[in-house]
Design a protein around this motif. Structure first.
Motif, mmCIF file in Angstrom:
data_model
loop_
_atom_site.group_PDB
_atom_site.id
_atom_site.type_symbol
_atom_site.label_atom_id
_atom_site.label_comp_id
_atom_site.label_asym_id
_atom_site.label_seq_id
_atom_site.Cartn_x
_atom_site.Cartn_y
_atom_site.Cartn_z
ATOM 1 N N THR A 24 5.361 -1.406 -25.946
ATOM 2 C CA THR A 24 6.048 -0.996 -24.717
ATOM 3 C C THR A 24 5.196 -0.156 -23.802
ATOM 4 O OG1 THR A 24 6.947 0.967 -25.826
ATOM 5 C CG2 THR A 24 8.303 -1.036 -25.841
ATOM 6 N N ALA A 25 4.006 0.273 -24.266
ATOM 7 C CA ALA A 25 3.224 1.197 -23.459
ATOM 8 C C ALA A 25 2.349 0.519 -22.427
ATOM 9 C CB ALA A 25 2.337 2.055 -24.370
ATOM 10 N N SER A 26 2.159 -0.786 -22.524
ATOM 11 C CA SER A 26 1.304 -1.476 -21.558
ATOM 12 C C SER A 26 1.955 -1.472 -20.187
ATOM 13 C CB SER A 26 1.071 -2.918 -22.011
ATOM 14 O OG SER A 26 0.224 -3.579 -21.114
ATOM 15 N N PRO A 27 1.277 -0.936 -19.164
ATOM 16 C CA PRO A 27 1.897 -0.750 -17.863
ATOM 17 C C PRO A 27 1.879 -1.981 -16.992
ATOM 18 C CG PRO A 27 -0.333 0.067 -17.860
ATOM 19 C CD PRO A 27 -0.066 -0.404 -19.258
ATOM 20 N N ALA A 28 2.623 -1.897 -15.881
ATOM 21 C CA ALA A 28 2.556 -2.947 -14.875
ATOM 22 C C ALA A 28 1.167 -2.915 -14.261
ATOM 23 C CB ALA A 28 3.609 -2.690 -13.800
ATOM 24 N N VAL A 29 0.757 -4.033 -13.719
ATOM 25 C CA VAL A 29 -0.592 -4.097 -13.184
ATOM 26 C C VAL A 29 -0.584 -4.285 -11.675
ATOM 27 C CG1 VAL A 29 -1.663 -4.922 -15.279
ATOM 28 C CG2 VAL A 29 -0.605 -6.542 -13.740
ATOM 29 N N ALA A 30 -1.639 -3.860 -11.050
ATOM 30 C CA ALA A 30 -1.733 -3.936 -9.610
ATOM 31 C C ALA A 30 -2.967 -4.725 -9.226
ATOM 32 C CB ALA A 30 -1.813 -2.514 -9.042
ATOM 33 N N HIS A 31 -2.927 -5.448 -8.128
ATOM 34 C CA HIS A 31 -4.013 -6.374 -7.848
ATOM 35 C C HIS A 31 -4.589 -6.310 -6.446
ATOM 36 C CE1 HIS A 31 -3.500 -8.403 -11.755
ATOM 37 N NE2 HIS A 31 -2.284 -7.974 -11.606
ATOM 38 N N GLY A 32 -3.803 -6.194 -5.401
ATOM 39 C CA GLY A 32 -4.403 -6.096 -4.088
ATOM 40 C C GLY A 32 -3.542 -6.618 -2.955
ATOM 41 N N SER A 33 -4.125 -6.590 -1.743
ATOM 42 C CA SER A 33 -3.415 -7.054 -0.565
ATOM 43 C C SER A 33 -4.426 -7.328 0.547
ATOM 44 C CB SER A 33 -2.405 -6.000 -0.106
ATOM 45 O OG SER A 33 -1.530 -6.516 0.878
ATOM 46 N N MET A 34 -4.051 -8.141 1.508
ATOM 47 C CA MET A 34 -4.920 -8.492 2.615
ATOM 48 C C MET A 34 -5.151 -7.276 3.510
ATOM 49 S SD MET A 34 -6.547 -11.202 3.799
ATOM 50 C CE MET A 34 -5.619 -12.678 3.309
ATOM 51 N N SER A 35 -6.427 -6.989 3.763
ATOM 52 C CA SER A 35 -6.749 -5.848 4.629
ATOM 53 C C SER A 35 -7.327 -6.276 5.969
ATOM 54 C CB SER A 35 -7.737 -4.909 3.929
ATOM 55 O OG SER A 35 -8.931 -5.581 3.580
ATOM 56 N N ASP A 36 -7.728 -7.527 6.117
ATOM 57 C CA ASP A 36 -8.181 -8.058 7.400
ATOM 58 C C ASP A 36 -7.885 -9.546 7.445
ATOM 59 O OD1 ASP A 36 -9.347 -8.761 9.787
ATOM 60 O OD2 ASP A 36 -11.374 -8.110 9.243
ATOM 61 N N PRO A 37 -6.815 -9.906 8.209
ATOM 62 C CA PRO A 37 -5.913 -9.054 8.994
ATOM 63 C C PRO A 37 -4.965 -8.276 8.085
ATOM 64 C CG PRO A 37 -5.162 -11.321 9.069
ATOM 65 C CD PRO A 37 -6.476 -11.349 8.354
ATOM 66 N N VAL A 38 -4.607 -7.080 8.499
ATOM 67 C CA VAL A 38 -3.846 -6.161 7.654
ATOM 68 C C VAL A 38 -2.450 -6.702 7.340
ATOM 69 C CG1 VAL A 38 -3.115 -3.768 7.359
ATOM 70 C CG2 VAL A 38 -5.080 -4.303 8.801
ATOM 71 N N SER A 39 -2.090 -6.669 6.062
ATOM 72 C CA SER A 39 -0.757 -7.108 5.658
ATOM 73 C C SER A 39 0.291 -6.082 6.061
ATOM 74 C CB SER A 39 -0.706 -7.306 4.139
ATOM 75 O OG SER A 39 -0.868 -6.067 3.469
ATOM 76 N N ARG A 40 1.539 -6.511 6.123
ATOM 77 C CA ARG A 40 2.630 -5.597 6.475
ATOM 78 C C ARG A 40 2.710 -4.422 5.516
ATOM 79 N NH1 ARG A 40 7.775 -9.644 7.976
ATOM 80 N NH2 ARG A 40 6.847 -10.423 9.941
ATOM 81 N N VAL A 41 2.674 -4.718 4.239
ATOM 82 C CA VAL A 41 2.846 -3.660 3.249
ATOM 83 C C VAL A 41 1.697 -2.657 3.309
ATOM 84 C CG1 VAL A 41 1.707 -4.906 1.336
ATOM 85 C CG2 VAL A 41 3.497 -3.220 0.843
ATOM 86 N N LEU A 42 0.485 -3.141 3.560
ATOM 87 C CA LEU A 42 -0.661 -2.246 3.613
ATOM 88 C C LEU A 42 -0.664 -1.427 4.907
ATOM 89 C CD1 LEU A 42 -2.917 -1.645 1.646
ATOM 90 C CD2 LEU A 42 -4.364 -3.291 2.838
ATOM 91 N N ALA A 43 -0.218 -2.039 6.007
ATOM 92 C CA ALA A 43 -0.134 -1.324 7.274
ATOM 93 C C ALA A 43 0.871 -0.180 7.197
ATOM 94 C CB ALA A 43 0.241 -2.281 8.395
ATOM 95 N N CYS A 44 2.018 -0.450 6.576
ATOM 96 C CA CYS A 44 3.044 0.594 6.454
ATOM 97 C C CYS A 44 2.607 1.679 5.483
ATOM 98 C CB CYS A 44 4.374 -0.018 6.023
ATOM 99 S SG CYS A 44 5.172 -1.029 7.298
ATOM 100 N N TYR A 45 1.873 1.295 4.433
ATOM 101 C CA TYR A 45 1.341 2.305 3.522
ATOM 102 C C TYR A 45 0.363 3.210 4.264
ATOM 103 C CZ TYR A 45 -1.302 4.610 -0.111
ATOM 104 O OH TYR A 45 -1.922 5.571 -0.867
#
Length: 346
Positions: A24-45
């Motif tokens: 149960t200790a293995s965490p969720a993983v994160a991978h990335g997002s479009m930065s050019d052109p900037v994605s919505r989620v990254l722009a709001c972050y």
């Protein structure tokens, strides 16, 4: 009960909590997002999840909360398997059908946008975990209305850019594509489909060709989108529900992956979306742990491609290591109990 049976029972009882913790200790993983052109989620972050500046990002936070933006690199489907168009319903393309990111699906003509022009363009995808796979970029058709929910039929049927296993440059996948001619406000939709897993990642990037028809508050032009700085990414890492621990990329092989177990996650139930407690992303072959953003955007030693460090080979070492720990513990308990029983008989 014989000494052997008693030892076995003690071993199993004593090791059950340890086994549960490992699973149960293995965490969720994160991978990335479009930065050019900037994605919505990254722009709001980049604007700041707690106090966004643009009307669109404020509405997105109001709709879905701030956590989605701290998790900017996790818009995904763990079991896409190359069937994104079948699995993600119309109106939910930007969230990939994940309610946690529903704010990204808001139909608005004033999302922060990137200036775009037809012709050759170099695309950048900020990566926080590497995997083998391909990117496909789709552009909305002429006549696209950003004030309506985005549908698959709003996108061109074929990607205008497609690349397999692009190279890593300063912490981002970088690849070229030829952008079709458009005018006004449009959207570029990206699908990053892993080839070593069914998992896929998605982004919506608002772009403007020429004059922007999108209005903020009905009077002024919508703001330009900006990608977050490395400092902003690092500052928000602790608030991400994705594990951002160190991730090795030595030698361009799966053996270079560092697996990080977050003990605070132990005992948490499996998340929704088809995942398991051990692999919250819904992919049993995916145990590479997540990554901190590469400090300063530095490339791995040797400059190898991100795609060469897929996570498909890391599950076996983890499983073998866990099995070894369990076996060793069982052996010690069995031997100790057997010797104790022998002394009692003597």
């Amino acid at each position: 009960m014989t000494a052997r049976r008693k030892a076995t029972g003690i071993a199993l009882a004593g090791l059950a909590p340890l086994a549960l913790t490992l699973l149960t200790a293995s965490p969720a993983v994160a991978h990335g997002s479009m930065s050019d052109p900037v994605s919505r989620v990254l722009a709001c972050y980049a604007e700041g999840p707690e106090s966004p500046k643009s009307a669109a990002c404020k509405a997105a936070v109001q709709a879905g909360g701030t956590q989605a933006f701290y998790d900017w690199n996790g818009v995904r489907d763990g079991n896409a398997g190359g069937k994104s168009k079948e699995k993600i319903p119309d109106g939910k393309l930007c969230s990939a059908g994940d309610a946690a990111f529903k704010g990204l699906d808001l139909p608005r003509a004033d999302w922060p946008a990137t200036k775009m022009q037809a012709g050759n363009h170099t695309f950048r995808y900020r990566a926080t975990a590497p995997h083998r796979g391909s990117f496909e970029l789709y552009l909305t058709k002429a006549g696209y209305d950003p004030a309506k929910p985005l549908k698959w039929s709003d996108l061109e049927s074929k990607p205008f850019a497609k690349v397999t296993d692009p190279k890593l440059v300063n912490g981002s996948y970088v690849f070229d594509g030829k952008v079709p001619a458009r005018s006004g406000r449009h959207l570029i939709y990206s699908i990053w489909q892993r080839s070593d897993s069914p998992e896929a990642f998605y982004t919506c990037s608002d772009v403007v060709f020429g004059k922007d028809s999108g209005k903020a508050g009905g009077t002024s032009t919508a703001p330009a989108a900006s990608a977050p700085t490395e400092g902003q990414i690092a500052a928000g890492a602790d608030k991400s529900s994705m594990d951002m621990s160190a991730h090795g990329h030595q030698g361009g092989t799966a053996a270079g992956h560092g697996v990080a177990l977050r003990s605070a996650e132990a005992g948490k139930p499996a998340p929704a979306g088809g995942g398991t407690a051990a692999h919250p992303d819904g992919n049993a072959a995916h145990a590479d742990g997540a990554t901190k953003p590469l400090a300063g955007g530095a490339a791995p030693a040797g400059g190898q491609r991100l795609a060469e460090t897929g996570g498909d080979g890391s599950t076996a070492p983890l499983a073998i290591g866990g099995a070894a720990v369990l076996a060793l513990g069982a052996g010690v308990l069995f031997t100790t109990t057997r010797r104790r029983a022998a002394r009692l008989r003597g």
